[in-house]
Design a protein around this motif. Sequence first.
Motif, PDB file in Angstrom:
ATOM      1  N   HIS A 165       7.822  64.012  48.763  1.00  0.00           N
ATOM      2  CA  HIS A 165       8.326  65.211  48.099  1.00  0.00           C
ATOM      3  C   HIS A 165       7.677  66.423  48.745  1.00  0.00           C
ATOM      4  CE1 HIS A 165      10.119  63.138  44.561  1.00  0.00           C
ATOM      5  NE2 HIS A 165       9.263  62.205  44.938  1.00  0.00           N
ATOM      6  N   TYR A 166       8.441  67.451  48.915  1.00  0.00           N
ATOM      7  CA  TYR A 166       7.937  68.688  49.484  1.00  0.00           C
ATOM      8  C   TYR A 166       8.039  69.783  48.437  1.00  0.00           C
ATOM      9  CZ  TYR A 166       8.385  66.215  53.882  1.00  0.00           C
ATOM     10  OH  TYR A 166       8.264  65.297  54.878  1.00  0.00           O
ATOM     11  N   TYR A 167       7.004  70.570  48.325  1.00  0.00           N
ATOM     12  CA  TYR A 167       6.971  71.666  47.359  1.00  0.00           C
ATOM     13  C   TYR A 167       6.610  72.951  48.095  1.00  0.00           C
ATOM     14  CZ  TYR A 167       6.869  68.003  43.870  1.00  0.00           C
ATOM     15  OH  TYR A 167       7.179  66.912  43.098  1.00  0.00           O
ATOM     16  N   LEU A 168       7.211  74.016  47.670  1.00  0.00           N
ATOM     17  CA  LEU A 168       6.962  75.323  48.252  1.00  0.00           C
ATOM     18  C   LEU A 168       6.464  76.235  47.143  1.00  0.00           C
ATOM     19  CD1 LEU A 168       7.394  76.673  51.021  1.00  0.00           C
ATOM     20  CD2 LEU A 168       9.573  77.487  50.159  1.00  0.00           C
ATOM     21  N   SER A 169       5.341  76.885  47.353  1.00  0.00           N
ATOM     22  CA  SER A 169       4.775  77.716  46.299  1.00  0.00           C
ATOM     23  C   SER A 169       3.956  78.848  46.898  1.00  0.00           C
ATOM     24  CB  SER A 169       3.880  76.864  45.394  1.00  0.00           C
ATOM     25  OG  SER A 169       3.235  77.673  44.444  1.00  0.00           O
ATOM     26  N   SER A 170       3.882  79.934  46.156  1.00  0.00           N
ATOM     27  CA  SER A 170       3.032  81.047  46.572  1.00  0.00           C
ATOM     28  C   SER A 170       1.689  81.017  45.846  1.00  0.00           C
ATOM     29  CB  SER A 170       3.745  82.377  46.299  1.00  0.00           C
ATOM     30  OG  SER A 170       4.003  82.507  44.917  1.00  0.00           O
ATOM     31  N   ASP A 217      -2.112  80.196  45.016  1.00  0.00           N
ATOM     32  CA  ASP A 217      -3.291  80.029  45.856  1.00  0.00           C
ATOM     33  C   ASP A 217      -4.145  78.900  45.274  1.00  0.00           C
ATOM     34  OD1 ASP A 217      -5.147  80.438  47.846  1.00  0.00           O
ATOM     35  OD2 ASP A 217      -6.174  82.051  46.782  1.00  0.00           O
ATOM     36  N   TRP A 218      -3.584  77.687  45.291  1.00  0.00           N
ATOM     37  CA  TRP A 218      -4.251  76.508  44.727  1.00  0.00           C
ATOM     38  C   TRP A 218      -4.607  75.538  45.840  1.00  0.00           C
ATOM     39  CZ3 TRP A 218      -0.870  74.666  39.991  1.00  0.00           C
ATOM     40  CH2 TRP A 218      -0.984  75.608  38.967  1.00  0.00           C
ATOM     41  N   SER A 219      -5.615  74.725  45.559  1.00  0.00           N
ATOM     42  CA  SER A 219      -5.935  73.642  46.485  1.00  0.00           C
ATOM     43  C   SER A 219      -4.881  72.543  46.319  1.00  0.00           C
ATOM     44  CB  SER A 219      -7.319  73.072  46.182  1.00  0.00           C
ATOM     45  OG  SER A 219      -7.306  72.388  44.931  1.00  0.00           O
ATOM     46  N   ALA A 220      -4.836  71.630  47.259  1.00  0.00           N
ATOM     47  CA  ALA A 220      -3.887  70.512  47.171  1.00  0.00           C
ATOM     48  C   ALA A 220      -4.160  69.699  45.909  1.00  0.00           C
ATOM     49  CB  ALA A 220      -3.992  69.640  48.409  1.00  0.00           C
ATOM     50  N   HIS A 221      -5.423  69.533  45.556  1.00  0.00           N
ATOM     51  CA  HIS A 221      -5.783  68.763  44.362  1.00  0.00           C
ATOM     52  C   HIS A 221      -5.265  69.441  43.081  1.00  0.00           C
ATOM     53  CE1 HIS A 221      -8.060  65.934  41.977  1.00  0.00           C
ATOM     54  NE2 HIS A 221      -8.549  66.945  41.278  1.00  0.00           N
ATOM     55  N   GLN A 222      -5.424  70.746  42.975  1.00  0.00           N
ATOM     56  CA  GLN A 222      -4.929  71.483  41.799  1.00  0.00           C
ATOM     57  C   GLN A 222      -3.406  71.374  41.703  1.00  0.00           C
ATOM     58  OE1 GLN A 222      -6.798  75.203  43.031  1.00  0.00           O
ATOM     59  NE2 GLN A 222      -7.748  75.338  40.996  1.00  0.00           N
ATOM     60  N   PHE A 223      -2.749  71.528  42.827  1.00  0.00           N
ATOM     61  CA  PHE A 223      -1.289  71.461  42.850  1.00  0.00           C
ATOM     62  C   PHE A 223      -0.804  70.067  42.462  1.00  0.00           C
ATOM     63  CE2 PHE A 223       2.934  71.985  44.880  1.00  0.00           C
ATOM     64  CZ  PHE A 223       3.273  73.196  44.302  1.00  0.00           C
ATOM     65  N   ALA A 224      -1.443  69.030  43.010  1.00  0.00           N
ATOM     66  CA  ALA A 224      -1.072  67.650  42.692  1.00  0.00           C
ATOM     67  C   ALA A 224      -1.280  67.362  41.206  1.00  0.00           C
ATOM     68  CB  ALA A 224      -1.882  66.677  43.540  1.00  0.00           C
ATOM     69  N   ASP A 225      -2.384  67.852  40.630  1.00  0.00           N
ATOM     70  CA  ASP A 225      -2.634  67.655  39.203  1.00  0.00           C
ATOM     71  C   ASP A 225      -1.555  68.316  38.354  1.00  0.00           C
ATOM     72  OD1 ASP A 225      -4.893  66.150  39.607  1.00  0.00           O
ATOM     73  OD2 ASP A 225      -6.301  67.810  39.227  1.00  0.00           O
ATOM     74  N   ALA A 226      -1.121  69.504  38.746  1.00  0.00           N
ATOM     75  CA  ALA A 226      -0.079  70.207  37.996  1.00  0.00           C
ATOM     76  C   ALA A 226       1.245  69.448  38.070  1.00  0.00           C
ATOM     77  CB  ALA A 226       0.100  71.619  38.545  1.00  0.00           C
ATOM     78  N   ILE A 227       1.582  68.927  39.236  1.00  0.00           N
ATOM     79  CA  ILE A 227       2.829  68.174  39.408  1.00  0.00           C
ATOM     80  C   ILE A 227       2.781  66.885  38.591  1.00  0.00           C
ATOM     81  CG2 ILE A 227       4.227  66.887  41.066  1.00  0.00           C
ATOM     82  CD1 ILE A 227       3.342  69.097  43.120  1.00  0.00           C
ATOM     83  N   ARG A 228       1.670  66.158  38.664  1.00  0.00           N
ATOM     84  CA  ARG A 228       1.532  64.922  37.885  1.00  0.00           C
ATOM     85  C   ARG A 228       1.610  65.219  36.395  1.00  0.00           C
ATOM     86  NH1 ARG A 228      -2.887  63.911  41.459  1.00  0.00           N
ATOM     87  NH2 ARG A 228      -2.117  62.690  43.200  1.00  0.00           N
ATOM     88  N   GLY A 229       1.007  66.307  35.967  1.00  0.00           N
ATOM     89  CA  GLY A 229       1.061  66.693  34.558  1.00  0.00           C
ATOM     90  C   GLY A 229       2.477  66.973  34.104  1.00  0.00           C
ATOM     91  N   HIS A 230       3.262  67.635  34.948  1.00  0.00           N
ATOM     92  CA  HIS A 230       4.656  67.922  34.611  1.00  0.00           C
ATOM     93  C   HIS A 230       5.443  66.631  34.446  1.00  0.00           C
ATOM     94  CE1 HIS A 230       8.713  69.527  34.714  1.00  0.00           C
ATOM     95  NE2 HIS A 230       8.967  68.663  35.673  1.00  0.00           N
TER      96      HIS A 230
END
Length: 58
Positions: free
Chosen positions: A8-13, A15-28
């Motif tokens: 999966h590819y995600y595009l975002s503006s 300013d999060w680390s990969a770990h923060q972004f992955a946690d947010a996606i898993r939470g969703h």
Amino acid sequence: MIDFHETHYYLSSLDWSAHQFADAIRGHWLIENQLHWVKEVTLNEDNCIHRGGNSPAN
């Protein structure tokens, strides 16, 4: 057993680390999956007799 892999590819503006972004996606997706489980149990979708024609796609 079938080895299954998805990318999966995600595009975002953000300013999060990969770990923060992955946690947010898993939470969703955790919330989404729990909601669908509740709907399936509440609406008894596992015992639905409409399994042919367009019903599975709908």
